[in-house]
Design an enzyme around this catalytic site. Structure first.
Site, PDB file in Angstrom:
ATOM      1  N   SER A 130       0.876  -1.176   0.000  1.00  0.00           N
ATOM      2  CA  SER A 130       0.000   0.000   0.000  1.00  0.00           C
ATOM      3  C   SER A 130       0.908   1.219   0.000  1.00  0.00           C
ATOM      4  O   SER A 130       2.103   1.115   0.307  1.00  0.00           O
ATOM      5  CB  SER A 130      -0.841  -0.016   1.281  1.00  0.00           C
ATOM      6  OG  SER A 130      -1.410   1.249   1.535  1.00  0.00           O
ATOM      7  N   TYR A 143      -2.004  -1.409  10.527  1.00  0.00           N
ATOM      8  CA  TYR A 143      -1.949  -1.500   9.064  1.00  0.00           C
ATOM      9  C   TYR A 143      -0.615  -0.957   8.534  1.00  0.00           C
ATOM     10  O   TYR A 143       0.065  -1.605   7.724  1.00  0.00           O
ATOM     11  CB  TYR A 143      -3.128  -0.710   8.475  1.00  0.00           C
ATOM     12  CG  TYR A 143      -3.343  -0.895   6.998  1.00  0.00           C
ATOM     13  CD1 TYR A 143      -4.135  -1.941   6.530  1.00  0.00           C
ATOM     14  CD2 TYR A 143      -2.775  -0.032   6.066  1.00  0.00           C
ATOM     15  CE1 TYR A 143      -4.357  -2.110   5.167  1.00  0.00           C
ATOM     16  CE2 TYR A 143      -2.996  -0.189   4.710  1.00  0.00           C
ATOM     17  CZ  TYR A 143      -3.789  -1.232   4.265  1.00  0.00           C
ATOM     18  OH  TYR A 143      -4.002  -1.400   2.914  1.00  0.00           O
TER      19      TYR A 143
HETATM   20  N1  LIG Z   1      -8.648  -0.785  -1.104  1.00  0.00           N
HETATM   21  C1  LIG Z   1      -7.609   0.009  -0.964  1.00  0.00           C
HETATM   22  O1  LIG Z   1      -7.712   1.229  -0.989  1.00  0.00           O
HETATM   23  C2  LIG Z   1      -6.238  -0.557  -0.784  1.00  0.00           C
HETATM   24  C3  LIG Z   1      -5.154   0.300  -0.932  1.00  0.00           C
HETATM   25  C4  LIG Z   1      -3.878  -0.195  -0.771  1.00  0.00           C
HETATM   26  C5  LIG Z   1      -3.690  -1.517  -0.473  1.00  0.00           C
HETATM   27  N2  LIG Z   1      -4.768  -2.337  -0.330  1.00  0.00           N
HETATM   28  C6  LIG Z   1      -4.516  -3.736  -0.001  1.00  0.00           C
HETATM   29  O2  LIG Z   1      -5.080  -4.564  -0.986  1.00  0.00           O
HETATM   30  C7  LIG Z   1      -5.441  -5.808  -0.409  1.00  0.00           C
HETATM   31  C8  LIG Z   1      -6.871  -6.147  -0.796  1.00  0.00           C
HETATM   32  O3  LIG Z   1      -7.721  -5.135  -0.317  1.00  0.00           O
HETATM   33  P1  LIG Z   1      -9.184  -4.882  -0.888  1.00  0.00           P
HETATM   34  O4  LIG Z   1      -9.401  -3.426  -0.776  1.00  0.00           O
HETATM   35  O5  LIG Z   1      -9.360  -5.561  -2.184  1.00  0.00           O
HETATM   36  O6  LIG Z   1     -10.044  -5.571   0.290  1.00  0.00           O
HETATM   37  P2  LIG Z   1     -11.421  -6.372   0.272  1.00  0.00           P
HETATM   38  O7  LIG Z   1     -11.957  -6.191   1.654  1.00  0.00           O
HETATM   39  O8  LIG Z   1     -12.270  -5.993  -0.897  1.00  0.00           O
HETATM   40  O9  LIG Z   1     -10.940  -7.871   0.065  1.00  0.00           O
HETATM   41  C9  LIG Z   1     -10.154  -8.526   1.017  1.00  0.00           C
HETATM   42  C10 LIG Z   1     -10.389 -10.018   0.873  1.00  0.00           C
HETATM   43  O10 LIG Z   1      -9.551 -10.676   1.839  1.00  0.00           O
HETATM   44  C11 LIG Z   1     -10.310 -11.719   2.398  1.00  0.00           C
HETATM   45  N3  LIG Z   1      -9.839 -12.050   3.744  1.00  0.00           N
HETATM   46  C12 LIG Z   1      -9.902 -11.268   4.851  1.00  0.00           C
HETATM   47  N4  LIG Z   1      -9.452 -11.958   5.908  1.00  0.00           N
HETATM   48  C13 LIG Z   1      -9.100 -13.191   5.476  1.00  0.00           C
HETATM   49  C14 LIG Z   1      -8.601 -14.354   6.110  1.00  0.00           C
HETATM   50  N5  LIG Z   1      -8.400 -14.403   7.431  1.00  0.00           N
HETATM   51  N6  LIG Z   1      -8.340 -15.443   5.358  1.00  0.00           N
HETATM   52  C15 LIG Z   1      -8.583 -15.427   4.029  1.00  0.00           C
HETATM   53  N7  LIG Z   1      -9.069 -14.352   3.369  1.00  0.00           N
HETATM   54  C16 LIG Z   1      -9.330 -13.245   4.086  1.00  0.00           C
HETATM   55  C17 LIG Z   1     -11.739 -11.182   2.465  1.00  0.00           C
HETATM   56  O11 LIG Z   1     -12.694 -12.231   2.601  1.00  0.00           O
HETATM   57  C18 LIG Z   1     -11.834 -10.435   1.142  1.00  0.00           C
HETATM   58  O12 LIG Z   1     -12.323 -11.259   0.114  1.00  0.00           O
HETATM   59  C19 LIG Z   1      -5.214  -5.676   1.096  1.00  0.00           C
HETATM   60  O13 LIG Z   1      -3.975  -6.247   1.455  1.00  0.00           O
HETATM   61  C20 LIG Z   1      -5.173  -4.174   1.300  1.00  0.00           C
HETATM   62  O14 LIG Z   1      -4.411  -3.819   2.410  1.00  0.00           O
HETATM   63  C21 LIG Z   1      -6.044  -1.890  -0.477  1.00  0.00           C
END
Ligand SMILES: NC(=O)c1ccc[n+]([C@@H]2O[C@H](COP(=O)([O-])OP(=O)(O)OC[C@H]3O[C@@H](n4cnc5c(N)ncnc54)[C@H](O)[C@@H]3O)[C@@H](O)[C@H]2O)c1
Length: 248
Positions: A130, A143
């Site tokens: 991130s 985080y």
């Molecule tokens: N959305 C953003 O703005 C953003 C920005 C930078 C980085 N990220 C990173 O991208 C990644 C994905 O984020 P996203 O926004 O797509 O989130 P999201 O909430 O849409 O998806 C996350 C997924 O992880 C799964 N998950 C959560 N806990 C779990 C566990 N214990 N075991 C297995 N699966 C599990 C959830 O069921 C979900 O399907 C994360 O690592 C997040 O930190 C997101």
């Protein structure tokens, strides 16, 4: 848009958001994709859509991950979550949970796939970090700590994997339009008593030069390229996609 025919890919947290977009992207590039997620129904539905496999797994169960042997040519460590609070109010068990999901579990998965990658002389590890892997924000202590640690894990993997044909990189998005963020927008709008559009422009994107959310497909495009033969010399790197946030 190909180059991954005959390759297998394992993507965590792939039932939703960025992970789902990555699953579609790698499948479109020809890889056989395993959709790993604690959300079994979501993982199964997406696996059916892209002709891949579903793996229902709770990545917080690190004892099980210690014993597992996985085979994949491409591993995308994507599963993550967010908990927002001041350090003085931050629940220690939440801190531990975020570190487990976003640092320890990626370590265990990398540890598990590397022997097979080394045997085959090929591997691509992409860690979804991130902008918070390289910058801090208040109220996100677990985080920011976890994502900074993931950067270190990725770099050590790059150094050890280099002579075995294995690359390891981080992708560092700003705010991406996914359920993880839409929930934050709604929460912040309530907390601050302002509209959701104002939350996006004034709070989330205050540091971003480009004032819009990143789309999950944009992140997936970068992941697809990092997994491709074209990126063979890219390793130990962190690729921002943050609308200019980290240029400050
Ligand atoms: N959305 C953003 O703005 C953003 C920005 C930078 C980085 N990220 C990173 O991208 C990644 C994905 O984020 P996203 O926004 O797509 O989130 P999201 O909430 O849409 O998806 C996350 C997924 O992880 C799964 N998950 C959560 N806990 C779990 C566990 N214990 N075991 C297995 N699966 C599990 C959830 O069921 C979900 O399907 C994360 O690592 C997040 O930190 C997101």
């Amino acid at each position: 848009m190909t180059g991954l025919q005959g390759r297998t890919a394992l993507i965590t947290g792939a039932a939703s958001g960025i992970g789902a977009a990555c699953a579609r992207e790698l499948a479109a590039r020809g890889a056989a994709v395993t959709v790993a997620d604690v959300d079994e129904a979501g993982a199964t539905a997406l696996a059916e859509e892209i002709g891949g496999k579903a793996w229902a797994v709770d990545l917080l169960d690190v004892e099980a991950l210690e014993r597992i042997r996985l085979d994949a040519d491409i591993l995308v460590n994507n599963a993550g979550m967010q908990v927002i609070d001041r350090i003085v109010d931050y629940q220690p068990e939440k801190f531990r949970m975020l570190l487990t999901l976003m640092v320890e579990s990626p370590f265990l998965l990398i540890r598990s796939v590397l022997p097979g990658m080394y045997e085959r002389g090929f591997g691509r590890i992409v860690n979804i970090s991130s902008v918070h892997g390289i910058r801090a924000s208040e109220f996100k202590v677990a985080y920011v700590t976890a994502k900074h640690a993931l950067e270190g894990l990725s770099k050590v993997t790059a150094l050890e994997g280099a002579s075995h044909g294995v690359t390891s990189n981080c992708v560092n998005p700003g705010y991406v339009r996914t359920p993880l963020v839409t929930k934050q927008i709604a929460d912040q709008a309530r907390t601050h008593g302002i509209g959701e559009q104002e939350v996006v422009e004034k709070i989330l994107l205050s540091e971003s030069a480009i004032k819009r959310l990143v789309e999950p497909e944009e992140v997936a495009g970068l992941v697809g390229w990092l997994a491709s033969p074209a990126a063979a010399m890219v390793t130990g790197a962190s690729y921002t996609m943050d609308g200019g946030w980290s240029a400050r």
